[in-house]
Design a protein around this motif. Sequence first.
Motif, PDB file in Angstrom:
ATOM      1  N   LYS A 402       0.846  -1.183   0.000  1.00 17.23           N
ATOM      2  CA  LYS A 402       0.000   0.000   0.000  1.00 17.23           C
ATOM      3  C   LYS A 402       0.880   1.231   0.000  1.00 17.23           C
ATOM      4  CE  LYS A 402      -4.037   2.075   2.232  1.00 17.23           C
ATOM      5  NZ  LYS A 402      -5.078   1.916   3.282  1.00 17.23           N
ATOM      6  N   ILE A 432      -2.978   5.302  -2.720  1.00 15.85           N
ATOM      7  CA  ILE A 432      -3.766   6.367  -2.099  1.00 15.85           C
ATOM      8  C   ILE A 432      -3.258   7.692  -2.646  1.00 15.85           C
ATOM      9  CG2 ILE A 432      -4.512   7.434   0.054  1.00 15.85           C
ATOM     10  CD1 ILE A 432      -5.449   4.551  -0.302  1.00 15.85           C
ATOM     11  N   PHE A 466      -7.490   4.838  -4.470  1.00 19.49           N
ATOM     12  CA  PHE A 466      -8.474   5.509  -3.622  1.00 19.49           C
ATOM     13  C   PHE A 466      -7.999   6.920  -3.305  1.00 19.49           C
ATOM     14  CE2 PHE A 466      -8.677   0.981  -2.744  1.00 19.49           C
ATOM     15  CZ  PHE A 466     -10.037   0.714  -2.870  1.00 19.49           C
ATOM     16  N   GLU A 467      -8.978   7.814  -3.157  1.00 23.19           N
ATOM     17  CA  GLU A 467      -8.653   9.169  -2.732  1.00 23.19           C
ATOM     18  C   GLU A 467      -8.280   9.166  -1.258  1.00 23.19           C
ATOM     19  OE1 GLU A 467     -11.864  11.752  -3.603  1.00 23.19           O
ATOM     20  OE2 GLU A 467     -11.662  11.564  -5.790  1.00 23.19           O
ATOM     21  N   ASN A 470     -11.087   9.203   1.135  1.00 28.56           N
ATOM     22  CA  ASN A 470     -12.105   8.167   0.938  1.00 28.56           C
ATOM     23  C   ASN A 470     -11.432   6.820   0.674  1.00 28.56           C
ATOM     24  OD1 ASN A 470     -14.675   7.054   0.665  1.00 28.56           O
ATOM     25  ND2 ASN A 470     -14.775   7.496  -1.520  1.00 28.56           N
ATOM     26  N   ASP A 471     -10.621   6.406   1.632  1.00 34.29           N
ATOM     27  CA  ASP A 471      -9.894   5.145   1.514  1.00 34.29           C
ATOM     28  C   ASP A 471     -10.817   3.994   1.917  1.00 34.29           C
ATOM     29  OD1 ASP A 471      -8.234   2.977   1.559  1.00 34.29           O
ATOM     30  OD2 ASP A 471      -6.787   3.811   2.989  1.00 34.29           O
ATOM     31  N   ARG A 472     -11.334   3.274   0.928  1.00 32.63           N
ATOM     32  CA  ARG A 472     -12.247   2.164   1.181  1.00 32.63           C
ATOM     33  C   ARG A 472     -11.567   0.822   0.961  1.00 32.63           C
ATOM     34  NH1 ARG A 472     -15.171   2.077  -2.735  1.00 32.63           N
ATOM     35  NH2 ARG A 472     -14.488   3.881  -3.932  1.00 32.63           N
ATOM     36  N   SER A 473     -10.249   0.815   1.026  1.00 31.17           N
ATOM     37  CA  SER A 473      -9.528  -0.427   0.761  1.00 31.17           C
ATOM     38  C   SER A 473      -9.747  -1.470   1.857  1.00 31.17           C
ATOM     39  CB  SER A 473      -8.031  -0.141   0.627  1.00 31.17           C
ATOM     40  OG  SER A 473      -7.493   0.321   1.865  1.00 31.17           O
ATOM     41  N   GLY A 474     -10.006  -1.006   3.080  1.00 32.91           N
ATOM     42  CA  GLY A 474     -10.180  -1.929   4.188  1.00 32.91           C
ATOM     43  C   GLY A 474      -8.869  -2.490   4.720  1.00 32.91           C
ATOM     44  N   HIS A 476      -5.297  -1.367   6.426  1.00 33.27           N
ATOM     45  CA  HIS A 476      -4.629  -0.239   7.071  1.00 33.27           C
ATOM     46  C   HIS A 476      -3.494  -0.750   7.961  1.00 33.27           C
ATOM     47  CE1 HIS A 476      -8.009   2.263   5.763  1.00 33.27           C
ATOM     48  NE2 HIS A 476      -8.812   1.317   6.246  1.00 33.27           N
TER      49      HIS A 476
END
Length: 485
Positions: A402, A432, A466-467, A470-474, A476
Amino acid sequence: MAKQPKSVSSESCPPPKKIKLSLSSSSSSSLSSLRKDPLSNLLPDVLQHVFTFLPIKEAIKACTVSTWFKRTWVHNRKLMFAHEFHRNTANLIALVDHVFDSHEGPDIQCFQLHMNQSGAEEKIKKWLKICIQKGIQELDLSFFQYGYVLTPELLEIPTLKILKLFNVQIAMPPVINGWQSLHTVILRNMDLIEEQLENIMHHGKLIECLDLCSCKRIRRVSIFARNHRNFRTLKIATCPNIERVEIDAPTLQRIHYCGFIINFQFTQVVPSLDVANFTFYRSRNYWRPSTLENVAKHVLHVRVLTTSAQFQEALASRFRDGVFQGSQFCFSNLKELHLIMEGAIFCNPYDIVMFVKNCPLLEMLFIDLNDYNFECGAYWEMHQRPKLNALSHYFDGLKVIKLNSFMFLKSELQLLEILLKRSRFLEALIFITPKNARIKIYEPLIPKYRDLINSWKASPAKVGVFEHANDRSGIHPSHKKDWYI
């Protein structure tokens, strides 16, 4: 004659209703409604007892469900007055005083008070004495003005397990003989000195977690916890004058540090250390790479590592004992690596790849680029890049990459190419976008980047973009960069 406290019993509650069970359709519907609302099946005295464990604000709301429960709040165990009560200090003081004057329960488990304490010092002393009498277990004081002092008599709390102080001073000498149950200590924005900290560790034999933040006077942290069986977590953040941390804690499992590069002195390699977070500021003065090399050799067994780029720069190839060579280290258990590039000086893709190469079990790699431009000069082009192109090593354990604030710069793409070509079992590649909204990817180049990435991939990894907001990757990292806030 002293007034006896009222107990919470079924005498003041409505009589319980008897529920008859049968196989009729009506009873089946009743059972269905009970499943949807399990509280309806509780006896009133049990429900009243449950209400006493709610935070005071929620307990007062719960009292409105029935006239039977309107006095439940006077037995409340969690007197928590935080940010939602900040509108008017005078009203807050009156409210807290009324709650304590009306309190009839035998226990107060938690007292949380966040306020401007000016003018309320005597009231606070009164409330604390009541808390001590009723066996308080958690004390959380956060004051908006400097100057409030906890006197020794208010520190003698044998039942206390959690202590959180913000902008509160401890009177000298600290009498802490009553802290035999204390397991969590969080001290922030405190005028703390070394002797007080040593006294806390000496008397708190059951302390599991010590968290220090913005303690400006302290210059040395000495953690002598060889006789502590439960000491597991040490957190130090933004203490600007700290110069040295001494650690003798065989049971330590997690260490978090945020600040300038300082000397860490470990008496031994800590075998139980599992998580390490070293976030360094850009140094004010020259620092010796050996300072961070000493830290590295004591955290080689960690499973999760979050660190700034200075850490990997200290371990990069350079002249050692007259020979140009890299550090001989191996993070043999590392599963998650989070690199924060902010503060880097000369780091480039070669340094990152060689760092990752020495983490044979690595599964998740997070890199926060933070507008950093890799140093890819003549030495990189003539010596380091050819070495990486000839590298035969594969990162077969790597499952996730990531990249935060990725701008698709040439140097960033060079790093990405090397990682993708050597990650044969990669499952996810996540980009990101930069936090700065003015920096955008030039759209006509998107197909080119897509083709490049597909040509480099040695695995069928899924790619997501993803912006920043608005990180919707899940997916982290375990640690946030601002974990101490």
